[in-house]
Design a protein around this motif. Structure first.
Motif, PDB file in Angstrom:
ATOM      1  N   ASN A  26      96.333  15.247  66.559  1.00  0.00           N
ATOM      2  CA  ASN A  26      94.954  14.797  66.340  1.00  0.00           C
ATOM      3  C   ASN A  26      93.984  15.963  66.248  1.00  0.00           C
ATOM      4  N   PHE A  30      94.511  16.927  60.996  1.00  0.00           N
ATOM      5  CA  PHE A  30      93.625  16.214  60.083  1.00  0.00           C
ATOM      6  C   PHE A  30      92.447  17.101  59.692  1.00  0.00           C
ATOM      7  N   GLU A  31      92.055  17.006  58.438  1.00  0.00           N
ATOM      8  CA  GLU A  31      90.920  17.793  57.960  1.00  0.00           C
ATOM      9  C   GLU A  31      89.630  17.257  58.569  1.00  0.00           C
ATOM     10  N   ALA A  32      88.802  18.158  59.057  1.00  0.00           N
ATOM     11  CA  ALA A  32      87.565  17.751  59.732  1.00  0.00           C
ATOM     12  C   ALA A  32      86.601  17.036  58.786  1.00  0.00           C
ATOM     13  N   THR A  34      87.261  15.346  55.764  1.00  0.00           N
ATOM     14  CA  THR A  34      87.714  14.117  55.111  1.00  0.00           C
ATOM     15  C   THR A  34      88.550  13.213  56.014  1.00  0.00           C
ATOM     16  N   GLY A  35      89.126  13.767  57.070  1.00  0.00           N
ATOM     17  CA  GLY A  35      90.007  12.993  57.932  1.00  0.00           C
ATOM     18  C   GLY A  35      91.398  12.815  57.372  1.00  0.00           C
ATOM     19  N   ASP A 184      92.623  -1.075  60.076  1.00  0.00           N
ATOM     20  CA  ASP A 184      93.094   0.300  59.898  1.00  0.00           C
ATOM     21  C   ASP A 184      93.640   0.583  58.510  1.00  0.00           C
ATOM     22  N   ASP A 187      92.163   2.893  55.853  1.00  0.00           N
ATOM     23  CA  ASP A 187      92.272   4.337  55.997  1.00  0.00           C
ATOM     24  C   ASP A 187      93.428   4.825  55.131  1.00  0.00           C
ATOM     25  N   SER A 189      95.045   7.446  55.291  1.00  0.00           N
ATOM     26  CA  SER A 189      95.981   8.275  56.042  1.00  0.00           C
ATOM     27  C   SER A 189      96.783   7.415  57.011  1.00  0.00           C
ATOM     28  N   ALA A 192      97.235   8.509  60.656  1.00  0.00           N
ATOM     29  CA  ALA A 192      96.114   8.382  61.586  1.00  0.00           C
ATOM     30  C   ALA A 192      96.221   7.139  62.460  1.00  0.00           C
ATOM     31  N   TYR A 193      96.950   6.131  61.993  1.00  0.00           N
ATOM     32  CA  TYR A 193      96.954   4.873  62.742  1.00  0.00           C
ATOM     33  C   TYR A 193      98.336   4.250  62.944  1.00  0.00           C
ATOM     34  N   ASP A 240      94.550   8.921  70.893  1.00  0.00           N
ATOM     35  CA  ASP A 240      93.855   8.673  69.629  1.00  0.00           C
ATOM     36  C   ASP A 240      92.364   8.406  69.883  1.00  0.00           C
TER      37      ASP A 240
END
Length: 272
Positions: A26, A30-32, A34-35, A184, A187, A189, A192-193, A240
């Motif tokens: 986490n 992940f890119e700050a 764009t996430g 979720d 998203d 990505s 991420a979830y 998370d």
């Protein structure tokens, strides 16, 4: 339960390892702006490897559980009961945390919170109320797990458990899984979830297998496998960026299933 100490130990150590790696993912995966996930992130790959290894290891461990250890004519409390107040307390603490999560989410859904976690949303109000009902349905089952010891003056009166109450947590967990996926899935990505979704899947399967013991269809192998997986995944998802009430729900689920896992192992025949 001395013979089966490896099972809860594997779940706890595996959960701690998965949580540590997920936290690192986490923070760095992940890119700050764009996430979106960082391609080739070491921690993301390591988490997948750990979960696969833990799943395979748990499956092999559960093969050691006696296949015919579950009497279909036995009551639920015969499978999950102990003279140890500590084991029952772990399960009770899990149910209590789920209840707190329900109160918190209900308040957030109604817009009563002002600490940044408020979600004025009727859907989350309903989910919070369902979580409260989940805790209410679990308390009678937990209360029936306390068995009097030899040092007590008189045996405790075992209260009968309403079988249908044990179906409530599993059904509501399915609803939460569907709602969570709906929220979720927008998203792009998956990384991420996916841990949260897996945690809900294993929670659902564990609660379903738990309820099956009340209907004469208990299967210790499957329950222990799903419960170990739920403990690991619930521990991982706590790192998370989720609302506080969601983290309380998963923390309660981990404690609840760890408690029931310990209670079931305590009742299994010891190997020689």
């Amino acid at each position: 339960m001395k013979t089966y100490k490896l099972y809860p130990a594997a779940a706890l150590v595996g959960g701690a390892a998965a949580a540590a790696v997920r936290l690192a993912q986490n923070r760095t995966g992940f890119e700050a702006a764009t996430g979106l996930p960082v391609s080739g992130n070491l921690w993301a790959r390591l988490l997948v490897a750990i979960l696969v290894l833990l799943g395979a290891g748990s499956f092999l461990l559960t093969r050691r559980i006696p296949y015919k250890a579950d009497d279909p004519s036995a009551a639920f409390s015969e499978f999950f009961s102990s003279t140890s107040a500590a084991l029952v307390s772990i399960t009770l603490a899990g149910a209590a945390l789920i209840g707190v999560a329900g109160v918190w989410e209900t308040a957030a859904g109604m817009g009563f919170l002002s600490d940044g976690t408020a979600v004025p949303d009727r859907l989350h109000t309903i989910l919070g109320l369902m979580t409260l009902l989940t805790a209410a349905a679990l308390f009678p089952a937990v209360a029936g797990c306390r068995r009097s010891g030899a040092h007590e003056a008189a045996p405790a009166v075992r209260r009968p458990i309403q079988d249908v109450f044990l179906l409530v947590p599993a059904v509501f967990c399915v609803i939460r899984l569907v709602v969570t996926y709906r929220e979720d899935s927008i998203d792009p990505s998956l990384s991420a979830y996916y841990v949260e979704l897996l945690a809900l899947v294993f929670l659902t399967l564990s609660l379903y297998r738990l309820s099956s013991f009340a209907f004469g269809a208990g299967d210790s192998r499957r329950f222990i496998f799903y419960a170990m997986g739920a403990v690991v995944l619930c521990a991982a998802v706590l790192t998370d960026p989720l609302p506080v009430y969601t983290k309380l729900y998963f923390a309660g689920g981990a404690l609840l299933l760890l408690g029931f896992l310990l209670l079931r192992l305590d009742r299994l025949p010891q190997k020689r």
